[in-house]
Write an enzyme that holds these catalytic residues in place. Structure first.
Site, PDB file in Angstrom:
ATOM      1  N   GLY A  25       0.800  -1.219   0.000  1.00  0.00           N
ATOM      2  CA  GLY A  25       0.000   0.000   0.000  1.00  0.00           C
ATOM      3  C   GLY A  25       0.826   1.259   0.000  1.00  0.00           C
ATOM      4  CB  ALA A  26       4.311   1.813  -0.923  1.00  0.00           C
ATOM      5  CG  ASN A  27      -1.043   3.439  -3.923  1.00  0.00           C
ATOM      6  OD1 ASN A  27      -1.094   2.372  -3.321  1.00  0.00           O
ATOM      7  ND2 ASN A  27      -2.114   4.184  -4.148  1.00  0.00           N
ATOM      8  N   GLY A  29      -0.859   7.831   1.345  1.00  0.00           N
ATOM      9  CA  GLY A  29      -1.039   7.834   2.783  1.00  0.00           C
ATOM     10  C   GLY A  29       0.157   7.361   3.570  1.00  0.00           C
ATOM     11  N   GLY A  31       1.563   4.433   3.785  1.00  0.00           N
ATOM     12  CA  GLY A  31       2.519   3.608   3.053  1.00  0.00           C
ATOM     13  C   GLY A  31       3.479   4.434   2.232  1.00  0.00           C
ATOM     14  CB  SER A 154      -6.525   0.441  13.486  1.00  0.00           C
ATOM     15  OG  SER A 154      -7.520   1.386  13.798  1.00  0.00           O
ATOM     16  CE1 TYR A 180      -9.740  -0.703   9.506  1.00  0.00           C
ATOM     17  CE2 TYR A 180     -10.270   0.249  11.640  1.00  0.00           C
ATOM     18  CZ  TYR A 180      -9.419   0.130  10.559  1.00  0.00           C
ATOM     19  OH  TYR A 180      -8.232   0.833  10.546  1.00  0.00           O
TER      20      TYR A 180
END
Length: 307
Positions: A25-27, A29, A31, A154, A180
């Protein structure tokens, strides 16, 4: 708020030259900020992303702040075990060793959806996809001194959270907050059980982190009134993604980190501040539940671990 001596920031990150870090998820936020900070300190960072176009934009952005950064892109859709396996195969072919695996990607409060394999979207992406990826890559990490698996949880792991073994995929009923909570509780239980398995024989450690209330795209699935309330409260409780990424970065790089620790912000009830070791819920430390979740996760993903 902590004193200035307790304010761990990006300036505290040791040199990462020669290290290979895979960040899911590094694209965007958290990440993206995690990947950028590691790259600026010399790591070869693999941006593992679902959308390659967004990944290329992120890669270009990191290169602007770190022109000499060592970066590569890897397609990874955590909602598909086929994609997870393909990504693991490609990573194994490209890298003889991995120093850091940062399980950061996630979805939050999504409407009722299923993954390609029929899992609840939040449980499938946040937990099962990362469980499978870790199991498929772990043998590249075990021989590496100082290697770490860091999984992002979280504060949601405390909110109406349990592991619903009688209806893991919420086939009978669905509540996005409950789903969640289950996924984020699972992230912690996975970390603690993985650390227990690593501890007797390996220098690789497993740690966890949470960002507090960070300004990211995760809140996009909040419903109307809740979204409006969150927008009003954001200036009070939220912090930039670059600050929200600090607990992850500390868990990944601080030489003082030990296996099984959980890092989060130290101020305003854990919603914002500088990263330090924090406590997780009593349920997250239930060994029997951790082991049961591990066994079920292996069955669902058909991935076994070399520990």
């Amino acid at each position: 708020m902590a004193s200035t001596t307790d304010r761990w920031t990006e300036q505290n990150i040791p040199a990462q030259d020669g290290r290979v870090a895979v960040v899911t998820g590094a694209n965007s936020g958290l990440g993206l900020e995690t990947a950028r900070a590691l790259a600026e300190q010399g790591a070869h960072v693999v941006l593992a992303v679902r959308n390659l176009d967004k990944g290329r934009e992120a890669l270009a952005g990191i290169r602007e702040s770190a022109p000499g950064a060592k970066l590569s892109l890897q397609r990874l859709d955590l909602a598909s075990l086929k994609s997870v396996r393909a990504a693991a195969d490609e990573l194994r072919a490209a890298h003889p060793k991995i120093d850091l695996l940062i399980n950061n990607a996630g979805v939050m409060y999504t409407p009722r959806q299923k993954t390609e394999d029929g899992f609840d979207m939040q449980f499938g992406v946040n937990h099962l996809g990362h469980f499978a990826l870790t199991g498929l890559l772990l043998d590249l990490m075990l021989p590496v001194p100082g290697s770490r698996v860091v999984t992002v949880s979280s504060v949601g792991h405390r909110i109406r959270a349990d592991i619903h073994f009688d209806d893991l995929q919420f086939d009978r009923s669905y509540n996005r907050v409950v789903a969640y909570g289950q996924a984020k509780l699972a992230n912690l239980m996975f970390t603690y059980e993985l650390q227990r398995r690593l501890a007797p024989y390996h220098s690789t450690i497993a740690a966890a982190a949470h960002p507090g209330t960070a300004d990211t795209e995760l809140s996009q699935n909040l419903s109307g009134l809740v979204r409006k309330g969150a927008d009003l409260l954001q200036p009070l409780f939220s912090q930039p993604a670059s600050v929200g990424a600090l607990p992850t970065l500390r868990a990944a790089t601080d030489p003082a980190v030990t296996g099984g620790q959980y890092y989060g912000p130290n101020g305003m009830g854990g919603t914002r501040g500088y990263p330090e070791v924090v406590a997780s819920s009593k349920k997250s430390h239930d060994t029997a539940l951790q082991q049961r979740l591990w066994a079920v996760s292996q069955q669902l993903t058909d991935v076994t671990f070399p520990v």
